[in-house]
Motif scaffolding. Structure first.
Motif, mmCIF file in Angstrom:
data_model
loop_
_atom_site.group_PDB
_atom_site.id
_atom_site.type_symbol
_atom_site.label_atom_id
_atom_site.label_comp_id
_atom_site.label_asym_id
_atom_site.label_seq_id
_atom_site.Cartn_x
_atom_site.Cartn_y
_atom_site.Cartn_z
ATOM 1 N N VAL A 171 0.903 -1.071 0.044
ATOM 2 C CA VAL A 171 0.002 0.000 0.151
ATOM 3 C C VAL A 171 0.775 1.253 -0.034
ATOM 4 C CG1 VAL A 171 -1.790 1.293 1.260
ATOM 5 C CG2 VAL A 171 -1.814 -1.102 1.095
ATOM 6 N N SER A 172 1.825 1.400 0.700
ATOM 7 C CA SER A 172 2.968 2.335 0.779
ATOM 8 C C SER A 172 4.172 1.991 0.757
ATOM 9 C CB SER A 172 2.648 3.076 2.285
ATOM 10 O OG SER A 172 3.250 4.006 2.347
ATOM 11 N N SER A 173 5.098 2.803 0.072
ATOM 12 C CA SER A 173 6.525 2.729 -0.002
ATOM 13 C C SER A 173 7.130 3.309 1.505
ATOM 14 C CB SER A 173 7.055 3.431 -1.208
ATOM 15 O OG SER A 173 6.968 4.910 -1.038
ATOM 16 N N THR A 174 6.546 3.630 2.225
ATOM 17 C CA THR A 174 6.892 4.343 3.372
ATOM 18 C C THR A 174 6.907 3.143 4.569
ATOM 19 O OG1 THR A 174 6.510 6.492 2.955
ATOM 20 C CG2 THR A 174 6.737 5.952 5.240
ATOM 21 N N PRO A 175 7.850 2.823 5.193
ATOM 22 C CA PRO A 175 7.513 1.702 6.222
ATOM 23 C C PRO A 175 6.608 2.234 7.307
ATOM 24 C CG PRO A 175 9.979 2.189 5.944
ATOM 25 C CD PRO A 175 9.064 3.187 5.141
ATOM 26 N N PHE A 176 5.653 1.275 7.894
ATOM 27 C CA PHE A 176 4.696 1.837 9.110
ATOM 28 C C PHE A 176 4.467 0.751 9.807
ATOM 29 C CE2 PHE A 176 2.316 0.904 5.195
ATOM 30 C CZ PHE A 176 1.332 0.055 5.661
ATOM 31 N N THR A 177 4.047 1.145 11.212
ATOM 32 C CA THR A 177 3.610 0.231 12.136
ATOM 33 C C THR A 177 2.009 0.105 12.218
ATOM 34 O OG1 THR A 177 5.710 0.520 13.272
ATOM 35 C CG2 THR A 177 3.698 -0.531 14.391
ATOM 36 N N VAL A 178 1.572 -0.982 12.341
ATOM 37 C CA VAL A 178 0.034 -1.170 12.322
ATOM 38 C C VAL A 178 -0.378 -1.528 13.874
ATOM 39 C CG1 VAL A 178 -2.264 -2.017 11.636
ATOM 40 C CG2 VAL A 178 -0.250 -1.889 9.882
ATOM 41 N N ILE A 179 -1.107 -0.388 14.500
ATOM 42 C CA ILE A 179 -1.586 -0.698 15.678
ATOM 43 C C ILE A 179 -3.079 -0.800 15.773
ATOM 44 C CG2 ILE A 179 -1.760 0.451 18.086
ATOM 45 C CD1 ILE A 179 0.818 1.928 17.420
ATOM 46 N N GLU A 180 -3.446 -1.951 16.469
ATOM 47 C CA GLU A 180 -5.100 -1.943 16.608
ATOM 48 C C GLU A 180 -5.267 -1.621 18.057
ATOM 49 O OE1 GLU A 180 -8.138 -5.805 16.311
ATOM 50 O OE2 GLU A 180 -5.939 -5.990 16.910
ATOM 51 N N VAL A 181 -6.388 -0.787 18.327
ATOM 52 C CA VAL A 181 -6.738 -0.447 19.466
ATOM 53 C C VAL A 181 -8.110 -1.105 20.013
ATOM 54 C CG1 VAL A 181 -5.431 1.772 19.551
ATOM 55 C CG2 VAL A 181 -7.822 1.750 18.592
ATOM 56 N N ARG A 182 -8.496 -1.993 19.482
ATOM 57 C CA ARG A 182 -9.444 -2.885 19.896
ATOM 58 C C ARG A 182 -9.310 -3.619 20.960
ATOM 59 N NH1 ARG A 182 -12.230 -6.255 15.231
ATOM 60 N NH2 ARG A 182 -9.775 -7.006 15.193
ATOM 61 N N THR A 183 -10.425 -4.216 21.750
ATOM 62 C CA THR A 183 -10.063 -5.004 22.898
ATOM 63 C C THR A 183 -9.288 -6.096 22.384
ATOM 64 O OG1 THR A 183 -11.989 -6.098 22.686
ATOM 65 C CG2 THR A 183 -12.089 -4.216 24.234
ATOM 66 N N LEU A 184 -8.870 -6.956 23.333
ATOM 67 C CA LEU A 184 -8.143 -8.143 23.133
ATOM 68 C C LEU A 184 -9.128 -9.192 22.392
ATOM 69 C CD1 LEU A 184 -5.649 -9.888 23.206
ATOM 70 C CD2 LEU A 184 -6.096 -10.634 25.599
ATOM 71 N N GLN A 185 -10.464 -9.239 23.119
ATOM 72 C CA GLN A 185 -11.260 -10.174 22.504
ATOM 73 C C GLN A 185 -11.696 -9.870 21.104
ATOM 74 O OE1 GLN A 185 -11.659 -8.336 25.446
ATOM 75 N NE2 GLN A 185 -11.331 -9.955 27.010
ATOM 76 N N GLU A 186 -11.906 -8.532 20.754
ATOM 77 C CA GLU A 186 -11.981 -8.157 19.318
ATOM 78 C C GLU A 186 -10.789 -8.625 18.538
ATOM 79 O OE1 GLU A 186 -14.589 -3.984 19.141
ATOM 80 O OE2 GLU A 186 -12.955 -4.150 20.287
ATOM 81 N N HIS A 187 -9.592 -8.296 18.844
ATOM 82 C CA HIS A 187 -8.568 -8.813 18.385
ATOM 83 C C HIS A 187 -8.631 -10.273 17.831
ATOM 84 C CE1 HIS A 187 -4.115 -8.864 17.248
ATOM 85 N NE2 HIS A 187 -4.195 -9.841 18.087
ATOM 86 N N ASN A 188 -8.778 -11.048 19.108
ATOM 87 C CA ASN A 188 -8.676 -12.480 18.901
ATOM 88 C C ASN A 188 -9.768 -13.161 17.999
ATOM 89 O OD1 ASN A 188 -6.655 -12.865 20.348
ATOM 90 N ND2 ASN A 188 -7.666 -13.295 22.462
#
Length: 75
Positions: free
Chosen positions: A5-22
């Protein structure tokens, strides 16, 4: 996938709960629930020079996370 998607390196952070993440998430994300930002300060400091892509379910927690980051020493 996100690397294409991008040529710039980036970090993806998810701010949902652990239950949503799982229940399902983008592979390679870092899960930092919005109510646990303080507990992840060391981890956030380690990536503070990276471009960040932050997501949640609707965008509300993402906006709150951004506001909290701007108030901290990270920004």
């Amino acid at each position: 996938m996100l690397q294409y998607v991008s040529s710039t390196p980036f970090t993806v952070i998810e701010v949902r709960t652990l239950q949503e993440h799982n229940a399902g998430h983008i592979t390679g994300t870092i899960n930092i629930p919005l109510d646990q930002i303080a507990q992840h300060q060391v981890q956030l400091n380690a990536i503070k020079e990276s471009a960040l892509l932050v997501y949640c379910q609707s965008g509300r927690r993402t906006a709150t996370f951004e506001t909290q980051l701007q108030k901290s020493v990270l920004m």
